[in-house]
Design a protein around this motif. Structure first.
Motif, PDB file in Angstrom:
ATOM      1  N   PRO A 113       0.568  -1.401  -0.085  1.00 22.65           N
ATOM      2  CA  PRO A 113       0.128   0.104  -0.093  1.00 22.65           C
ATOM      3  C   PRO A 113       0.769   1.329  -0.098  1.00 22.65           C
ATOM      4  O   PRO A 113       1.862   1.125   0.804  1.00 22.65           O
ATOM      5  N   TYR A 114       0.533   2.175  -0.878  1.00 23.51           N
ATOM      6  CA  TYR A 114       1.117   3.470  -0.855  1.00 23.51           C
ATOM      7  C   TYR A 114       0.533   3.984   0.579  1.00 23.51           C
ATOM      8  O   TYR A 114      -0.365   4.071   1.161  1.00 23.51           O
ATOM      9  N   LYS A 127      -6.100   0.757   4.676  1.00 26.86           N
ATOM     10  CA  LYS A 127      -7.176   1.801   5.254  1.00 26.86           C
ATOM     11  C   LYS A 127      -6.390   3.290   5.206  1.00 26.86           C
ATOM     12  O   LYS A 127      -5.371   3.428   5.553  1.00 26.86           O
ATOM     13  N   TYR A 128      -7.172   4.187   4.665  1.00 25.13           N
ATOM     14  CA  TYR A 128      -6.748   5.573   4.838  1.00 25.13           C
ATOM     15  C   TYR A 128      -7.710   6.413   5.396  1.00 25.13           C
ATOM     16  O   TYR A 128      -8.970   6.351   5.181  1.00 25.13           O
ATOM     17  N   PHE A 157      -2.413   6.430   4.947  1.00 25.63           N
ATOM     18  CA  PHE A 157      -2.527   5.082   5.414  1.00 25.63           C
ATOM     19  C   PHE A 157      -2.194   4.843   6.712  1.00 25.63           C
ATOM     20  O   PHE A 157      -1.156   5.303   7.512  1.00 25.63           O
ATOM     21  N   THR A 158      -2.992   3.895   7.464  1.00 29.02           N
ATOM     22  CA  THR A 158      -2.874   3.472   8.750  1.00 29.02           C
ATOM     23  C   THR A 158      -3.485   2.247   9.075  1.00 29.02           C
ATOM     24  O   THR A 158      -4.519   1.642   8.269  1.00 29.02           O
ATOM     25  N   ASN A 159      -2.849   1.329   9.917  1.00 28.41           N
ATOM     26  CA  ASN A 159      -3.380   0.126  10.352  1.00 28.41           C
ATOM     27  C   ASN A 159      -3.881   0.187  11.654  1.00 28.41           C
ATOM     28  O   ASN A 159      -4.682  -0.501  12.178  1.00 28.41           O
ATOM     29  N   ALA A 160      -3.884   1.356  12.345  1.00 28.96           N
ATOM     30  CA  ALA A 160      -4.592   1.763  13.757  1.00 28.96           C
ATOM     31  C   ALA A 160      -5.983   1.840  13.566  1.00 28.96           C
ATOM     32  O   ALA A 160      -6.528   2.550  12.609  1.00 28.96           O
ATOM     33  N   PRO A 199     -12.094   1.110  11.871  1.00 32.97           N
ATOM     34  CA  PRO A 199     -11.444  -0.119  12.413  1.00 32.97           C
ATOM     35  C   PRO A 199     -10.241  -0.327  12.133  1.00 32.97           C
ATOM     36  O   PRO A 199      -9.530   0.439  11.228  1.00 32.97           O
ATOM     37  N   SER A 200      -9.649  -0.958  13.061  1.00 29.51           N
ATOM     38  CA  SER A 200      -8.001  -1.240  12.735  1.00 29.51           C
ATOM     39  C   SER A 200      -7.947  -2.598  11.770  1.00 29.51           C
ATOM     40  O   SER A 200      -9.006  -3.050  11.407  1.00 29.51           O
TER      41      SER A 200
END
Length: 344
Positions: A28-29, A130-131, A142-145, A167-168
């Motif tokens: 992912p960018y 997820k953005y 972008f974040t995974n949190a 959501p995470s």
């Protein structure tokens, strides 16, 4: 760039190539704009060439968030049909793009996009990205949190408030999970078999995907399809089955998060009364709810309690909502109270 020749002369028409930038070994960018999915200002969500909008017959409730969905695929690959009720078999490189937004946010009656979720297909299966959008609505990062956004907005003629949950990545996997493998939920033939208002006019989505080269033409003429749960011209039973499918079926099925529960809410299974929970003893006893569904008595039906409550330890779905879906609860109430079955 693709070109097509007209027979009888030397003229040709050039079709614009897609500006989408999607390299599987690089995604992912770090920002949404780098993909090139949208033209002009990012917040307008104006799809670029090759980015195809779509919608579902019935949409999952997510605290009243509105959604704009798009699909993009590389050249010379297409999805294939497996059956009416399974996600299309997408090729490597396919991307599903889902944007969550609210209108009439108070106090200024503005529209605000909160998040954009991507699911993209690599050789080893589906992946998530997820953005989260900035306040200026110029970029999403972008974040995974996971995170929360407190909102007050007007829905219809009512003022509503929620602490919206973004959501995470782990929470995404909880719902988008079959046989321990990530899978899409919405893009199934049963949900896509409807008209969509494209710029050139209304057209059946499956036919459009075929003409765009995104779907193999080998699909059946007749597809057992869900309906819009809020379309009162449709039979009540069909509306309820469609609502249960999109909101509950992905977890209440085999090899999924809630498979230990007795219900099977997927559309191809929930025509059966037992699978819907009618007169079925609940796995977890919560007084005074004696059955999952007590015909003609929503007040004693555990299903009604689960979808009505906002208490985190009891509410259903477990994820994806923090407030009550008033219209959906009324639909389920009407259906339960219309049932004439007798429980032993």
């Amino acid at each position: 760039m693709m070109s097509s020749c007209n027979s009888g002369d030397d003229s040709y028409v050039e079709e614009p190539s897609s500006p989408v930038n999607f390299e599987l070994n690089e995604v992912p960018y770090d920002s949404l704009s780098k993909y090139g999915f949208f033209n002009g200002q990012l917040k307008d969500l104006e799809p670029a060439v090759g980015v195809l909008p779509y919608d579902l017959n019935s949409s999952l409730f997510s605290d009243y968030a509105h959604k704009k969905r798009f699909v993009w695929m590389p050249n010379d690959v297409k999805a294939t049909y497996d059956n009416d009720y399974s996600p299309l078999n997408f090729p490597t490189g396919a991307v599903l793009i889902k944007n969550f937004y609210y209108e009439n946010i108070q106090p200024s009656n503005t529209t605000k996009i909160l998040e954009t979720r991507l699911m993209y297909k690599k050789d080893d299966g589906w992946h998530f990205a997820k953005y989260v959008w900035n306040e200026e609505q110029t970029e999403a990062t972008f974040t995974n949190a996971g995170s929360f956004v407190n909102l007050t907005w007007i829905e219809g003629n009512q003022t509503k408030t929620t602490n919206y949950r973004i959501p995470s990545q782990a929470e995404c996997f909880t719902c988008h999970n079959k046989f321990g493998t990530p899978l899409p939920i919405g893009p199934k033939p049963q949900n896509l078999n409807r008209n969509y208002s494209y710029t050139e006019g209304a057209r059946n989505q499956l036919s459009k995907w075929i003409s765009e080269g995104y779907l193999d033409a080998n699909i059946p003429q007749s597809i057992a399809s869900t309906v819009a749960w809020n379309d009162e011209s449709q039979p009540l039973e069909m509306r309820v089955r469609s609502y249960l499918d999109i909101n509950c079926g992905h977890c209440h099925s085999e090899e999924s998060y809630c498979e230990y529960r007795p219900m099977r809410f997927a559309f191809h299974e929930n025509s059966d009364d037992t699978n819907k929970g009618i007169c079925v003893d609940p796995e977890t006893q919560i007084a005074p709810y004696t059955k999952i569904i007590v015909p003609h008595n929503s007040d004693l039906s555990l299903l009604h309690f689960r979808i009505s409550t906002t208490e985190e330890q009891y509410r259903m779905p477990l994820l994806g909502r923090t407030i009550k879906h008033d219209e959906g609860v009324r639909l389920i109430e009407e259906w339960i109270n219309s049932l004439t079955n007798e429980c032993n």
